[in-house]
Scaffold this motif. Structure first.
Motif, mmCIF file in Angstrom:
data_model
loop_
_atom_site.group_PDB
_atom_site.id
_atom_site.type_symbol
_atom_site.label_atom_id
_atom_site.label_comp_id
_atom_site.label_asym_id
_atom_site.label_seq_id
_atom_site.Cartn_x
_atom_site.Cartn_y
_atom_site.Cartn_z
ATOM 1 N N ILE A 155 0.808 -1.213 0.000
ATOM 2 C CA ILE A 155 0.000 0.000 0.000
ATOM 3 C C ILE A 155 0.845 1.269 0.000
ATOM 4 O O ILE A 155 0.492 2.263 -0.644
ATOM 5 C CB ILE A 155 -0.961 0.003 1.212
ATOM 6 C CG1 ILE A 155 -1.807 -1.274 1.214
ATOM 7 C CG2 ILE A 155 -1.840 1.234 1.190
ATOM 8 C CD1 ILE A 155 -2.563 -1.531 -0.064
ATOM 9 N N ILE A 158 1.749 2.811 -3.436
ATOM 10 C CA ILE A 158 0.579 3.375 -4.104
ATOM 11 C C ILE A 158 0.227 4.727 -3.495
ATOM 12 O O ILE A 158 -0.033 5.706 -4.214
ATOM 13 C CB ILE A 158 -0.609 2.403 -3.995
ATOM 14 C CG1 ILE A 158 -0.268 1.060 -4.646
ATOM 15 C CG2 ILE A 158 -1.862 3.001 -4.631
ATOM 16 C CD1 ILE A 158 -1.294 -0.022 -4.404
ATOM 17 N N ALA A 181 -0.287 0.562 -8.611
ATOM 18 C CA ALA A 181 -0.922 -0.682 -8.183
ATOM 19 C C ALA A 181 -0.637 -1.809 -9.162
ATOM 20 O O ALA A 181 -0.413 -2.962 -8.758
ATOM 21 C CB ALA A 181 -2.430 -0.471 -8.042
ATOM 22 N N ALA A 321 -4.997 -9.289 -7.586
ATOM 23 C CA ALA A 321 -4.314 -8.262 -6.804
ATOM 24 C C ALA A 321 -4.157 -8.697 -5.349
ATOM 25 O O ALA A 321 -5.034 -9.370 -4.799
ATOM 26 C CB ALA A 321 -5.087 -6.952 -6.870
ATOM 27 N N VAL A 325 -5.122 -3.838 -2.269
ATOM 28 C CA VAL A 325 -4.558 -2.981 -3.309
ATOM 29 C C VAL A 325 -5.645 -2.261 -4.102
ATOM 30 O O VAL A 325 -5.623 -1.028 -4.258
ATOM 31 C CB VAL A 325 -3.647 -3.802 -4.249
ATOM 32 C CG1 VAL A 325 -3.308 -3.001 -5.504
ATOM 33 C CG2 VAL A 325 -2.369 -4.190 -3.523
ATOM 34 N N ILE A 326 -6.619 -2.986 -4.622
ATOM 35 C CA ILE A 326 -7.669 -2.363 -5.423
ATOM 36 C C ILE A 326 -8.582 -1.515 -4.546
ATOM 37 O O ILE A 326 -9.033 -0.440 -4.952
ATOM 38 C CB ILE A 326 -8.478 -3.432 -6.175
ATOM 39 C CG1 ILE A 326 -7.553 -4.191 -7.134
ATOM 40 C CG2 ILE A 326 -9.619 -2.797 -6.944
ATOM 41 C CD1 ILE A 326 -6.812 -3.314 -8.126
ATOM 42 N N THR A 328 -7.636 0.148 -2.058
ATOM 43 C CA THR A 328 -6.897 1.387 -1.837
ATOM 44 C C THR A 328 -7.060 2.347 -3.012
ATOM 45 O O THR A 328 -7.313 3.546 -2.829
ATOM 46 C CB THR A 328 -5.405 1.080 -1.614
ATOM 47 O OG1 THR A 328 -5.261 0.346 -0.397
ATOM 48 C CG2 THR A 328 -4.589 2.357 -1.540
ATOM 49 N N VAL A 329 -6.928 1.839 -4.228
ATOM 50 C CA VAL A 329 -7.098 2.684 -5.411
ATOM 51 C C VAL A 329 -8.517 3.245 -5.456
ATOM 52 O O VAL A 329 -8.727 4.438 -5.731
ATOM 53 C CB VAL A 329 -6.787 1.900 -6.696
ATOM 54 C CG1 VAL A 329 -7.052 2.750 -7.928
ATOM 55 C CG2 VAL A 329 -5.336 1.426 -6.695
#
Length: 396
Positions: A155, A158, A181, A321, A325-326, A328-329
């Motif tokens: 994280i 990113i 990411a 992922a 991760v996703i 977070t985006v």
């Protein structure tokens, strides 16, 4: 020499449309996949929904801009798909979500043909609608914080890229975070020795027969309609007006509704007028001549058709992922939405109590009678608003 440079005045609107499409897509496609997955879609069905949205809005904006010679941009409802992520799967799963998407699309059509419905929705105080939106997206915006404590190695890069992007080029901060990411996912795949099947990279529509339930109509279709009208369609018209364009309301709403219904059975939840993207394609970056900026919508439509091809590959990348991760985006992509919604909901002191209650109920994630918190937040906020609004006025 002049002939080799192409028609005069085309370069700016064409490039503006491409930028509008790229920014809109890369900034929020992760939210689309997150929202569709939350209401029961498989990775393949989520990819199909992303593909259907790209094609439907491309066709719709091509037709609108060509007919009215205006830079009318159609996009998916980022607040709407964020609402799906907060709603979660209902009894009946993905098919009842599809039915709710169809109903939302039909509501847009009716809004265009019957202005009274639009006026009825406008009676919902804007602070309450914005507070509901803020409460719904709060959990997603908290995802980067919780993911940071659970998986800091993935994280932190990113978050750092996003922060630097906000400092240097805010418009591209979220796309840059997604690129970061992608690098994190690639490194993790190499470390794990995993691969992505080639067949999963090919775009494919996955059609689902709709099912109907009152819980989905009230818990998904109604909040999706209200949030999209309040945060996309109405602001989109206002932004276009500020740039000198009178949006053809009936034609735009009917086109958005028909496009939504066309995309619904393939997993697309909502097609609507753009707000932020409208400023990119209809403002000065699209050229000095307002009469030629409609070309930006044409190039945006073509760009979305190209991006549609990438939908399956991006969904496959999301599926492998690392944890957080996703999310977070998606959370970083919605920070601006959360800030704007809270500001609109709580700026005025009048009605602040109703907005605060609406926000808290929406953020609670409660479910009653099979209906999610977004609907109950609207009910609670409207009740508080009506009770307090009926207080007798003080006499001088």
């Amino acid at each position: 020499m002049t002939g080799s440079q192409g028609p005069p005045g085309l370069q700016q609107p064409v490039s503006a449309g491409i930028v509008a499409a790229l920014v809109g897509y890369t900034s929020s496609f992760a939210v689309v996949i997150t929202g569709l997955t939350a209401v029961g879609a498989t990775p393949g069905q989520a990819a199909s929904g992303l593909l259907a949205l790209c094609v439907a809005q491309a066709v719709g904006m091509w037709w609108l801009s060509r007919r009215h010679r205006m830079p009318l941009i159609l996009v998916w409802s980022t607040p709407g798909v964020a609402l799906l992520a907060g709603t979660g799967s209902l009894d009946g799963g993905w098919p009842v979500a599809i039915g709710a998407f169809l109903v939302a699309g039909a509501a847009y059509v009716v809004t265009g043909l019957w202005p009274a419905l639009g006026r009825l929705i406008s009676l919902i105080p804007a602070p309450i609608a914005q507070a509901m939106l803020a409460g719904v997206v709060l959990e997603l915006c908290l995802a980067p914080v919780t993911a940071l404590t659970e998986n800091p190695g993935a994280i932190v890069p990113i978050a750092v890229v996003w922060l630097l992007g906000m400092r240097v080029a805010p418009r591209w901060a979220v796309p840059a975070a997604f690129v970061a990411a992608g690098v994190v996912i690639g490194v993790d795949m190499v470390r794990q020795g995993s691969t992505i099947a080639g067949s999963s990279l090919l775009p494919e529509l996955s059609l689902t027969a709709p099912a109907w339930s009152w819980a989905a109509m009230i818990g998904i279709a109604l909040p999706l309609y209200v949030v999209t009208m309040a945060s996309q369609n109405v602001p989109g018209v206002a932004i276009m007006k500020s740039l000198g364009y009178a949006v053809p309301w009936r034609s735009s709403m009917v086109t958005a509704g028909v496009s939504t219904m066309a995309a619904a059975t393939a997993g697309g939840p909502s097609v609507n007028l753009a707000a932020i993207s409208a400023a990119l394609a209809a403002g000065p970056p699209a050229g000095p001549d307002p009469g030629r900026r409609w070309i930006a919508a044409q190039s945006a439509a073509a760009t979305y058709l190209v991006l549609a091809v990438a939908s399956a590959a991006l969904a496959a990348l999301v599926a492998v992922a690392p944890a957080g991760v996703i999310a977070t985006v998606a959370g970083l992509a919605l920070l601006g939405t959360l800030a704007d919604a809270l500001s609109s909901a709580l700026t005025e002191s009048a009605g602040r109590e109703a907005a605060a209650i609406t926000f808290l109920v929406a953020a609670s994630g409660i479910s009653a009678l099979g209906i999610g918190s977004a609907f109950w937040a609207l009910v609670a906020g409207l009740v508080i608003h009506l009770v307090l609004d009926l207080r007798p006025a003080r006499r001088p």
